[in-house]
Design a protein around this motif. Structure first.
Motif, PDB file in Angstrom:
ATOM      1  N   GLY A 104      68.436  56.969 -16.226  1.00  0.00           N
ATOM      2  CA  GLY A 104      69.276  56.106 -17.392  1.00  0.00           C
ATOM      3  C   GLY A 104      70.537  55.868 -17.186  1.00  0.00           C
ATOM      4  O   GLY A 104      71.487  55.484 -17.817  1.00  0.00           O
ATOM      5  N   ARG A 105      71.041  56.342 -15.836  1.00  0.00           N
ATOM      6  CA  ARG A 105      72.555  56.404 -15.458  1.00  0.00           C
ATOM      7  C   ARG A 105      72.567  55.411 -14.230  1.00  0.00           C
ATOM      8  O   ARG A 105      73.635  55.282 -13.546  1.00  0.00           O
ATOM      9  CB  ARG A 105      73.198  57.317 -15.308  1.00  0.00           C
ATOM     10  N   ARG A 106      71.715  54.473 -14.135  1.00  0.00           N
ATOM     11  CA  ARG A 106      71.492  53.604 -13.096  1.00  0.00           C
ATOM     12  C   ARG A 106      72.413  52.357 -13.345  1.00  0.00           C
ATOM     13  O   ARG A 106      72.810  51.958 -14.679  1.00  0.00           O
ATOM     14  CB  ARG A 106      70.150  52.842 -13.051  1.00  0.00           C
ATOM     15  N   VAL A 107      73.210  51.970 -12.305  1.00  0.00           N
ATOM     16  CA  VAL A 107      74.154  50.667 -12.550  1.00  0.00           C
ATOM     17  C   VAL A 107      73.619  49.578 -11.322  1.00  0.00           C
ATOM     18  O   VAL A 107      73.445  50.107 -10.260  1.00  0.00           O
ATOM     19  CB  VAL A 107      75.713  50.890 -12.175  1.00  0.00           C
ATOM     20  N   SER A 108      73.739  48.579 -11.707  1.00  0.00           N
ATOM     21  CA  SER A 108      73.142  47.322 -10.811  1.00  0.00           C
ATOM     22  C   SER A 108      74.310  47.205  -9.763  1.00  0.00           C
ATOM     23  O   SER A 108      75.350  47.419  -9.854  1.00  0.00           O
ATOM     24  CB  SER A 108      73.083  46.258 -11.459  1.00  0.00           C
ATOM     25  N   ARG A 109      73.868  46.629  -8.748  1.00  0.00           N
ATOM     26  CA  ARG A 109      74.559  46.343  -7.402  1.00  0.00           C
ATOM     27  C   ARG A 109      75.760  45.447  -7.880  1.00  0.00           C
ATOM     28  O   ARG A 109      76.940  45.530  -7.502  1.00  0.00           O
ATOM     29  CB  ARG A 109      73.729  45.583  -6.474  1.00  0.00           C
ATOM     30  N   SER A 110      75.525  44.250  -8.605  1.00  0.00           N
ATOM     31  CA  SER A 110      76.294  43.461  -9.275  1.00  0.00           C
ATOM     32  C   SER A 110      77.591  44.019  -9.892  1.00  0.00           C
ATOM     33  O   SER A 110      78.983  43.787  -9.771  1.00  0.00           O
ATOM     34  CB  SER A 110      75.843  42.344 -10.202  1.00  0.00           C
ATOM     35  N   THR A 111      77.362  44.790 -10.735  1.00  0.00           N
ATOM     36  CA  THR A 111      78.239  45.556 -11.620  1.00  0.00           C
ATOM     37  C   THR A 111      78.886  46.367 -10.713  1.00  0.00           C
ATOM     38  O   THR A 111      80.205  46.591 -11.058  1.00  0.00           O
ATOM     39  CB  THR A 111      77.671  46.451 -12.775  1.00  0.00           C
ATOM     40  N   ILE A 112      78.381  47.023  -9.642  1.00  0.00           N
ATOM     41  CA  ILE A 112      79.354  47.904  -8.681  1.00  0.00           C
ATOM     42  C   ILE A 112      80.300  47.071  -8.400  1.00  0.00           C
ATOM     43  O   ILE A 112      81.666  47.492  -8.092  1.00  0.00           O
ATOM     44  CB  ILE A 112      78.485  48.618  -7.887  1.00  0.00           C
ATOM     45  N   TYR A 113      80.084  46.074  -7.709  1.00  0.00           N
ATOM     46  CA  TYR A 113      80.983  45.165  -6.956  1.00  0.00           C
ATOM     47  C   TYR A 113      82.025  44.866  -7.945  1.00  0.00           C
ATOM     48  O   TYR A 113      83.342  44.741  -7.513  1.00  0.00           O
ATOM     49  CB  TYR A 113      80.286  43.715  -6.373  1.00  0.00           C
ATOM     50  N   ARG A 114      81.632  44.094  -9.090  1.00  0.00           N
ATOM     51  CA  ARG A 114      82.695  43.780 -10.020  1.00  0.00           C
ATOM     52  C   ARG A 114      83.684  44.970 -10.492  1.00  0.00           C
ATOM     53  O   ARG A 114      84.586  44.823 -10.498  1.00  0.00           O
ATOM     54  CB  ARG A 114      81.902  43.269 -11.298  1.00  0.00           C
ATOM     55  N   SER A 115      83.108  46.091 -10.499  1.00  0.00           N
ATOM     56  CA  SER A 115      83.851  47.324 -10.921  1.00  0.00           C
ATOM     57  C   SER A 115      84.731  47.757  -9.995  1.00  0.00           C
ATOM     58  O   SER A 115      86.035  48.216 -10.012  1.00  0.00           O
ATOM     59  CB  SER A 115      83.048  48.523 -11.354  1.00  0.00           C
ATOM     60  N   LEU A 116      84.389  47.569  -8.550  1.00  0.00           N
ATOM     61  CA  LEU A 116      85.228  48.231  -7.511  1.00  0.00           C
ATOM     62  C   LEU A 116      86.596  47.082  -7.499  1.00  0.00           C
ATOM     63  O   LEU A 116      87.472  47.641  -7.423  1.00  0.00           O
ATOM     64  CB  LEU A 116      84.710  47.752  -6.184  1.00  0.00           C
TER      65      LEU A 116
END
Lengths: 157, 157
Positions: free
Chosen positions: B53-65
Motif C-alpha cells: 500500500g506504499r507503492r508509487v508509480s514510475r511517473s510520480t517518482i520522476y516528477r518528484s525527483l
DNA sequence: TTGGCTGCAAAACTTTTGCATTGTC
DNA sequence: GACAATGCAAAAGTTTTGCAGCCAA
C-alpha cells in the motif's frame, strides 16, 4: 602537432585490426575542422544531410563517436539538454568549463592548481586518477543579472 | 539539523501552492532513509514494486525527483550507465567525487582549496558561480591494478 | 577473398506527457 | 468543491543493434 588526428585515428584503428573507411575519414575530418564543442545530433545534422556523396548515416556517427573517444581523440565534457557534449581531446590542452545556465555558453579555463589539489586528494585515498570532469555552472558575464532565487535548469523565461 | 527533509519539502511545496501528498511523503521518506547515492531506476525498484500500500508509480517518482531537486533536497552528482545519479543536498556538506571506473564506487571528498580556486577563476571571467560538479574518474584503492592501456568504460571483462 | 563496416529499420532505454480518476486543502 | 496529483499507457528522444549488402586490406 606531430601527427594529424586522421593519422592518429588510423594508428589506433590498426592496433585493433579495424579499418580506416571513407566514412570514418569523413567524420574525423568534420570533427576536427573546428574547435567548437558539439553533440551527436549536431554532427548528424552536418553529415547525414549531405548530398555530395559525403553523407554518413546516424548509426555510423554514433559508432564513430565511441571509437574516437576510445582513441583519445575526443572526450565527453558536459551534458546539455540531455545530450553529451564532446570536444577535442587530442592536440588540445587539458581544461575545464564554466557553463552559463542561461545562455548555455561554455567557457574554457585551465588551472594547474586544480590538477595539483586533485593529485593530493587522490593520493590520500589511494586513488589512481585517469581523468576528471569539472563543470562549473552559473551565470556568464553577459547574463550576469541576479536570477530569481535558485539555480534552476532552463525554465527561466 | 533544524528542520527535517519532510518538513523542508512541505515548506517548499507550500510556497508553490502545491500539496504534500501521501506519495510525496513516501518518496522523500525513502530518499532520506539512507545516505547512499541512487538513480531513478533504483528508487523505482524500491517503490514501484511494493505491495504494502506504499507503492508509487514510475511517473510520480520522476516528477518528484524534479521537485526534490528544485527544493534543494537532492542534487544530480554524476552520470553512470547513462543515468543521472542523485545524492542528498540538504543537511549534507558540499563535496565532490572520486569515481572508480572498474567497480563504480563513489568516494566523497571535500576540498576547500578547490572552492577557492574556482572562485578566483570565476572572478577572472566575470562569472557568477551557482554550483559545480566535479567527477574524478580512475581506479579506487581496491581496483588499483594497472588496466590494459587507456580509460575505457566498462568493457573490461 | 575475407572479415570488418555501413545503412536501414527496428529495438532498447530512459524520461515525459495526456487524460481520466482520485485526493488534498 | 476546486484544483492539484496520481497512474496508466502511450509518446518522445537519444542511442544501440540485427542483418543484408558492401568494401578495405
Amino acid at each position: 602537432m606531430a601527427v594529424s588526428p586522421e593519422e592518429k585515428y588510423r594508428e589506433f584503428l590498426a592496433t585493433k585490426n579495424q579499418r580506416m573507411t571513407r566514412e570514418r575519414a569523413i567524420i574525423v575530418d568534420e570533427v576536427f575542422s573546428s574547435h567548437e564543442h558539439f553533440d551527436a545530433e549536431q554532427l548528424i545534422q552536418r553529415l547525414a544531410q549531405r548530398t555530395d556523396g559525403r553523407r554518413v548515416s546516424r548509426s555510423t556517427i554514433y559508432r564513430s563517436l565511441a571509437l574516437l573517444e576510445e582513441a583519445g581523440l575526443i572526450r565527453r565534457v558536459a551534458r546539455q539538454d540531455d545530450r553529451d557534449v564532446f570536444e577535442h581531446d587530442y592536440g588540445y590542452p587539458q581544461h575545464d568549463h564554466l557553463i552559463c545556465n542561461r545562455c548555455g555558453t561554455l567557457l574554457e579555463f585551465h588551472s594547474e592548481e586544480i590538477t595539483q589539489v586533485l593529485e593530493k586528494v587522490a593520493r590520500e585515498h589511494g586513488f589512481r586518477i585517469e581523468g576528471h570532469r569539472l563543470e562549473v555552472n552559473g551565470l556568464c558575464d553577459r547574463c550576469c543579472r541576479p536570477p530569481e532565487t535558485r539555480p534552476k535548469k532552463l525554465n527561466l523565461l
